[in-house]
Write a protein that holds these residues in place. Structure first.
Motif, PDB file in Angstrom:
ATOM      1  N   TYR A   1      42.641  29.329  42.863  1.00 44.08           N
ATOM      2  CA  TYR A   1      43.697  29.440  43.189  1.00 44.08           C
ATOM      3  C   TYR A   1      45.131  29.027  43.785  1.00 44.08           C
ATOM      4  O   TYR A   1      44.306  27.899  44.565  1.00 44.08           O
ATOM      5  CB  TYR A   1      43.261  30.671  44.178  1.00 44.08           C
ATOM      6  CG  TYR A   1      43.619  32.261  43.617  1.00 44.08           C
ATOM      7  CD1 TYR A   1      44.371  33.325  43.569  1.00 44.08           C
ATOM      8  CD2 TYR A   1      42.069  32.185  43.628  1.00 44.08           C
ATOM      9  CE1 TYR A   1      43.769  34.314  42.897  1.00 44.08           C
ATOM     10  CE2 TYR A   1      41.302  33.233  42.356  1.00 44.08           C
ATOM     11  CZ  TYR A   1      42.365  34.745  42.145  1.00 44.08           C
ATOM     12  OH  TYR A   1      42.419  35.868  42.161  1.00 44.08           O
TER      13      TYR A   1
ATOM     14  N   SER B   1      41.371  30.732  35.358  1.00 47.87           N
ATOM     15  CA  SER B   1      39.350  31.543  35.941  1.00 47.87           C
ATOM     16  C   SER B   1      39.245  31.371  34.374  1.00 47.87           C
ATOM     17  O   SER B   1      39.907  31.885  33.567  1.00 47.87           O
ATOM     18  CB  SER B   1      40.411  33.110  36.468  1.00 47.87           C
ATOM     19  OG  SER B   1      40.869  33.342  34.714  1.00 47.87           O
TER      20      SER B   1
ATOM     21  N   LEU C   1      38.073  40.058  47.198  1.00 47.26           N
ATOM     22  CA  LEU C   1      38.506  39.192  47.720  1.00 47.26           C
ATOM     23  C   LEU C   1      39.939  38.896  48.129  1.00 47.26           C
ATOM     24  O   LEU C   1      40.157  37.477  49.058  1.00 47.26           O
ATOM     25  CB  LEU C   1      38.544  38.459  45.684  1.00 47.26           C
ATOM     26  CG  LEU C   1      39.132  37.395  45.599  1.00 47.26           C
ATOM     27  CD1 LEU C   1      38.180  36.019  45.927  1.00 47.26           C
ATOM     28  CD2 LEU C   1      39.545  37.430  44.301  1.00 47.26           C
TER      29      LEU C   1
ATOM     30  N   PHE D   1      40.128  35.990  50.787  1.00 48.60           N
ATOM     31  CA  PHE D   1      40.852  34.656  50.680  1.00 48.60           C
ATOM     32  C   PHE D   1      41.911  34.434  51.792  1.00 48.60           C
ATOM     33  O   PHE D   1      41.808  33.586  52.048  1.00 48.60           O
ATOM     34  CB  PHE D   1      41.700  34.829  49.432  1.00 48.60           C
ATOM     35  CG  PHE D   1      42.987  34.244  49.048  1.00 48.60           C
ATOM     36  CD1 PHE D   1      42.120  32.682  48.225  1.00 48.60           C
ATOM     37  CD2 PHE D   1      43.980  33.941  49.203  1.00 48.60           C
ATOM     38  CE1 PHE D   1      42.939  32.075  47.343  1.00 48.60           C
ATOM     39  CE2 PHE D   1      44.654  32.833  48.978  1.00 48.60           C
ATOM     40  CZ  PHE D   1      44.081  31.636  48.046  1.00 48.60           C
TER      41      PHE D   1
ATOM     42  N   THR E   1      39.655  32.368  54.694  1.00 45.27           N
ATOM     43  CA  THR E   1      39.906  31.252  53.847  1.00 45.27           C
ATOM     44  C   THR E   1      41.355  30.684  54.028  1.00 45.27           C
ATOM     45  O   THR E   1      40.630  29.206  55.304  1.00 45.27           O
ATOM     46  CB  THR E   1      39.482  31.030  52.309  1.00 45.27           C
ATOM     47  OG1 THR E   1      38.408  31.937  51.879  1.00 45.27           O
ATOM     48  CG2 THR E   1      38.784  29.643  51.785  1.00 45.27           C
TER      49      THR E   1
ATOM     50  N   SER F   1      32.847  26.798  53.231  1.00 45.65           N
ATOM     51  CA  SER F   1      32.930  28.084  52.520  1.00 45.65           C
ATOM     52  C   SER F   1      32.448  29.473  52.967  1.00 45.65           C
ATOM     53  O   SER F   1      32.240  29.468  54.771  1.00 45.65           O
ATOM     54  CB  SER F   1      32.059  27.865  52.031  1.00 45.65           C
ATOM     55  OG  SER F   1      30.763  27.828  52.223  1.00 45.65           O
TER      56      SER F   1
ATOM     57  N   ILE G   1      30.561  36.142  47.205  1.00 45.20           N
ATOM     58  CA  ILE G   1      31.618  35.578  46.946  1.00 45.20           C
ATOM     59  C   ILE G   1      31.550  34.363  47.754  1.00 45.20           C
ATOM     60  O   ILE G   1      31.508  34.501  48.730  1.00 45.20           O
ATOM     61  CB  ILE G   1      33.185  36.453  46.424  1.00 45.20           C
ATOM     62  CG1 ILE G   1      32.780  37.418  46.203  1.00 45.20           C
ATOM     63  CG2 ILE G   1      34.302  35.275  46.550  1.00 45.20           C
ATOM     64  CD1 ILE G   1      33.730  38.709  46.067  1.00 45.20           C
ATOM     65  N   GLU G   2      31.932  32.595  47.278  1.00 44.42           N
ATOM     66  CA  GLU G   2      32.530  31.718  47.645  1.00 44.42           C
ATOM     67  C   GLU G   2      33.382  30.954  47.679  1.00 44.42           C
ATOM     68  O   GLU G   2      33.944  30.797  46.287  1.00 44.42           O
ATOM     69  CB  GLU G   2      30.943  30.645  47.454  1.00 44.42           C
ATOM     70  CG  GLU G   2      31.310  29.650  48.493  1.00 44.42           C
ATOM     71  CD  GLU G   2      30.102  28.214  47.808  1.00 44.42           C
ATOM     72  OE1 GLU G   2      29.777  27.107  49.008  1.00 44.42           O
ATOM     73  OE2 GLU G   2      28.709  29.499  46.863  1.00 44.42           O
ATOM     74  N   THR G   3      34.078  30.891  48.834  1.00 46.50           N
ATOM     75  CA  THR G   3      35.683  30.228  48.222  1.00 46.50           C
ATOM     76  C   THR G   3      35.251  28.883  49.177  1.00 46.50           C
ATOM     77  O   THR G   3      34.970  29.165  50.405  1.00 46.50           O
ATOM     78  CB  THR G   3      36.435  31.163  49.528  1.00 46.50           C
ATOM     79  OG1 THR G   3      36.219  30.956  51.200  1.00 46.50           O
ATOM     80  CG2 THR G   3      36.696  32.474  48.953  1.00 46.50           C
TER      81      THR G   3
ATOM     82  N   VAL H   1      42.157  26.619  46.310  1.00 44.57           N
ATOM     83  CA  VAL H   1      41.291  27.830  47.142  1.00 44.57           C
ATOM     84  C   VAL H   1      40.071  27.411  45.898  1.00 44.57           C
ATOM     85  O   VAL H   1      40.764  28.456  44.789  1.00 44.57           O
ATOM     86  CB  VAL H   1      41.100  28.598  47.597  1.00 44.57           C
ATOM     87  CG1 VAL H   1      40.367  29.306  47.972  1.00 44.57           C
ATOM     88  CG2 VAL H   1      42.136  29.015  49.210  1.00 44.57           C
TER      89      VAL H   1
ATOM     90  N   VAL I   1      37.403  30.020  43.240  1.00 39.91           N
ATOM     91  CA  VAL I   1      36.361  31.317  43.920  1.00 39.91           C
ATOM     92  C   VAL I   1      35.689  30.605  43.267  1.00 39.91           C
ATOM     93  O   VAL I   1      36.130  30.416  41.793  1.00 39.91           O
ATOM     94  CB  VAL I   1      37.131  31.833  44.266  1.00 39.91           C
ATOM     95  CG1 VAL I   1      36.364  33.436  44.229  1.00 39.91           C
ATOM     96  CG2 VAL I   1      38.641  31.812  45.342  1.00 39.91           C
ATOM     97  N   THR I   2      34.458  31.200  43.523  1.00 41.37           N
ATOM     98  CA  THR I   2      33.334  31.237  42.739  1.00 41.37           C
ATOM     99  C   THR I   2      32.207  32.982  43.027  1.00 41.37           C
ATOM    100  O   THR I   2      32.658  32.869  44.308  1.00 41.37           O
ATOM    101  CB  THR I   2      32.196  30.383  42.592  1.00 41.37           C
ATOM    102  OG1 THR I   2      31.709  29.881  44.382  1.00 41.37           O
ATOM    103  CG2 THR I   2      32.501  28.749  42.398  1.00 41.37           C
TER     104      THR I   2
END
Length: 573
Positions: free
Chosen positions: A45, A54, A71, A75, A78, A86, A101-103, A110, A112-113
């Motif tokens: 993002y 994505s 999310l 977000f 973060t 993270s 979720i990891e940011t 950013v 995002v996974t």
């Protein structure tokens, strides 16, 4: 800050997206293909919330409102927390699916996974539940109860509500384990657990604390009425008969109750208070319930102090023996003495045996104390000028320790006392737990030449069967049949006459305990008792008085010794 985009978009990389080749363009295409095929959801993002990239896995998740909402919140955090590299947040998406979720903040956006951690979370929950579950009954365990208590106690400061802790202990459960084995005992505990469950409300928490102990945390605005109702139901239900593996079992339950937040505001202390109430219920005869009262804690503190003093008393030799004469009715002569234990507490008055003997039995001191009594009684009796008998009370714990015979042999050898002069007195409670083992020990004592008496005869349940299984030398008739309510009516008289006649037929001496008046003496003599013991003749005497009593007894054989001014009466070990 603008909202992030939550709709899937075509993948557009900032760098050239040529389909093939080498160099930067080929590397970018290769990276794009790898990210597309990745099972893990990935997106990039911009800092204003626009999707730059994505893959399909991410697009599928983004269509779920719960994921998109979670999310968006993550977000914003973060971007706000620049120092955080993270942020991991498990997010439930229904049907037992959980994503983490990891940011990761980038220079211009950013990353995002999102990973499916459903299996990991399920396993973690399983392990967590197992750690808080009793494997035998499926109830909670002590850890669960403590956590629930801690949570409730923290809530009470903000949202006061009425609650109660009930602790439950099964009565006579040990007998089931000992006689039928642990498998039957375990099966019984499972049935007990089911019965407890059936009485709980929706918000109640129940745990097995270990062994045959259970606890309930009950939250109900109708306290203490709700706790009293539950306690009464539990005592009734758990006291009903059980059929387990074809065995008809009868046990009972005692319950202690402590109230929150009235009794205290600490989880460990409330459990302690409930246990004190449980202890009082068991002391009251079992099969009942009691609510905690502050006086119980004060009594327990006093008991704890006595326990410390009692342990010190054994080391510092604060115990002593006194001796009460036993008189033969035909000859009016003293035939022996009973050794009675006294404790002169340091800095205080003499402690009654009825106050410290039960405590000594409970904390495991009765065996060393009992050994001390046997050794000292034998040593002092060996110095008497006449070969009179010395009677010593022996507890059930001493029989269970398997060291009694060795102690007796050693005490006789060290003192030089003739075995036939030592008389061991036991009560029926000694025989009730493991009758055959005790009978075997009694026969071994008899082979040594030691005499054996049954004390407090008539107060148990199986007296006649015990007399048939072991030929006692003496039967001591409990003082309740000589004086008090039982002695007043015809029933008491009939019992004393029957015991005296039984003794004559079996060739046993019958001693009436607690004779205090001439009227009582005439009565027991008329009933056929052979010997007497009580304040009418003498209160218990210190060792330095025995020589004079024996000398007086020898000089005046026809005159029973009269009572002395010694005020230390009563029975002991």
């Amino acid at each position: 800050m603008s909202a992030i985009e939550t709709s899937p978009v075509p993948i557009e990389l900032a760098m050239n997206t040529a389909p093939s080749g080498s160099g930067p363009v080929g590397q970018a295409s290769l990276a794009e293909e790898a990210l597309r095929r990745l099972n893990r959801a990935v997106a990039v993002y911009s800092r204003d919330g626009a999707v730059q990239f994505s893959n399909g896995a991410f697009d599928a998740l983004l269509r779920q409102p719960a994921f998109a909402s979670g999310l968006a919140a993550l977000f914003e955090r973060t971007l706000a927390l620049h120092s955080v590299r993270s942020e991991d947040t498990p997010l439930s998406l229904g049907e037992r699916r959980v994503y983490q979720i990891e940011t990761v903040p980038l220079s211009h956006g950013v990353l995002v996974t999102a990973s499916d951690v459903s299996a990991e979370m399920a396993e973690r929950k399983r392990v967590n539940d197992e750690a808080r579950t009793d494997p035998l009954t499926g109830l909670g365990n002590r850890l669960l109860l403590r956590e629930q208590l801690a949570e409730l106690m923290s809530d009470l400061t903000l949202h006061p509500s009425a609650a109660a802790v009930l602790t439950i202990d099964l009565d006579r459960f040990k007998a089931v384990n000992d006689t039928l084995g642990h498998p039957v005992g375990d099966a019984l505990l499972r049935v007990v657990a089911d019965r407890i469950r059936s009485q709980l409300g929706r918000g109640d928490v129940v745990a097995r604390l270990g062994g045959d102990e259970f606890a309930i945390l009950q939250v109900d605005p109708q306290q203490p009425k709700a706790a009293e109702s539950l306690a009464a139901r539990l005592v009734d239900l758990l006291g009903r008969s059980y059929i387990v593996d074809g065995n008809l079992l009868n046990i009972g339950a005692s319950v202690g109750v402590a109230l929150l937040p009235g009794d205290c505001a600490d989880g460990d202390q409330i459990l302690k208070y409930a246990d004190l109430a449980l202890y009082r219920a068991k002391s009251a005869g079992r099969g009942t319930y009691r609510f905690f009262e502050m006086a119980m804690d004060e009594e327990m503190q006093a008991r704890h102090t006595m326990e410390i003093d009692l342990r010190r008393a054994l080391a510092l030799r604060e115990f002593s023996l006194v001796y009460q004469p036993q008189v033969n009715l035909d000859t009016s002569r003293i035939t022996g003495f009973e050794a009675l234990l006294r404790w002169h507490r340091a800095g205080g008055a003499t402690v009654a045996p009825s106050d410290f003997i039960p405590l000594a039995e409970e904390i495991g001191l009765i065996n060393p104390i009992g050994e001390w009594v046997i050794r000292n009684a034998c040593r002092e009796a060996a110095g008497w000028s006449e070969p009179l008998t010395i009677a010593v009370n022996v507890s059930a714990s001493q029989f269970a320790s398997a060291t009694l015979i060795g102690t007796v042999v050693s005490a006789l050898a060290e003192s030089g006392l003739a075995p036939e002069r030592l008389e061991l007195e036991i009560t029926e409670s000694v025989l009730m737990d493991d009758t055959q083992s005790v009978i075997d020990i009694l026969h071994s004592l008899r082979q040594l030449g030691v005499r054996v008496s049954m004390d407090d005869f008539g107060t148990g349940y199986s007296s006649l069967s015990y007399l048939r299984r072991f030929p006692f030398d003496k039967i001591k008739i409990d003082q309740s049949f000589i004086r008090g309510h039982e002695a007043e009516g015809p029933g008491g008289s009939a019992i004393v006459q029957a015991i005296a006649a039984l003794g004559r037929s079996l060739g046993m001496t019958t001693t009436a305990e607690g004779v205090e008046t001439e009227q009582q003496l005439s009565r027991v003599a008329a009933y056929g008792c052979t010997d007497v013991q009580g304040f009418l003749f003498s209160r218990p005497l210190p060792p330095d008085k025995i020589a004079d009593v024996i000398l007086n007894n020898r000089a005046q054989p026809s005159e029973p010794p009269r009572k002395t001014n010694d005020t230390q009466g009563g029975d002991s070990l």
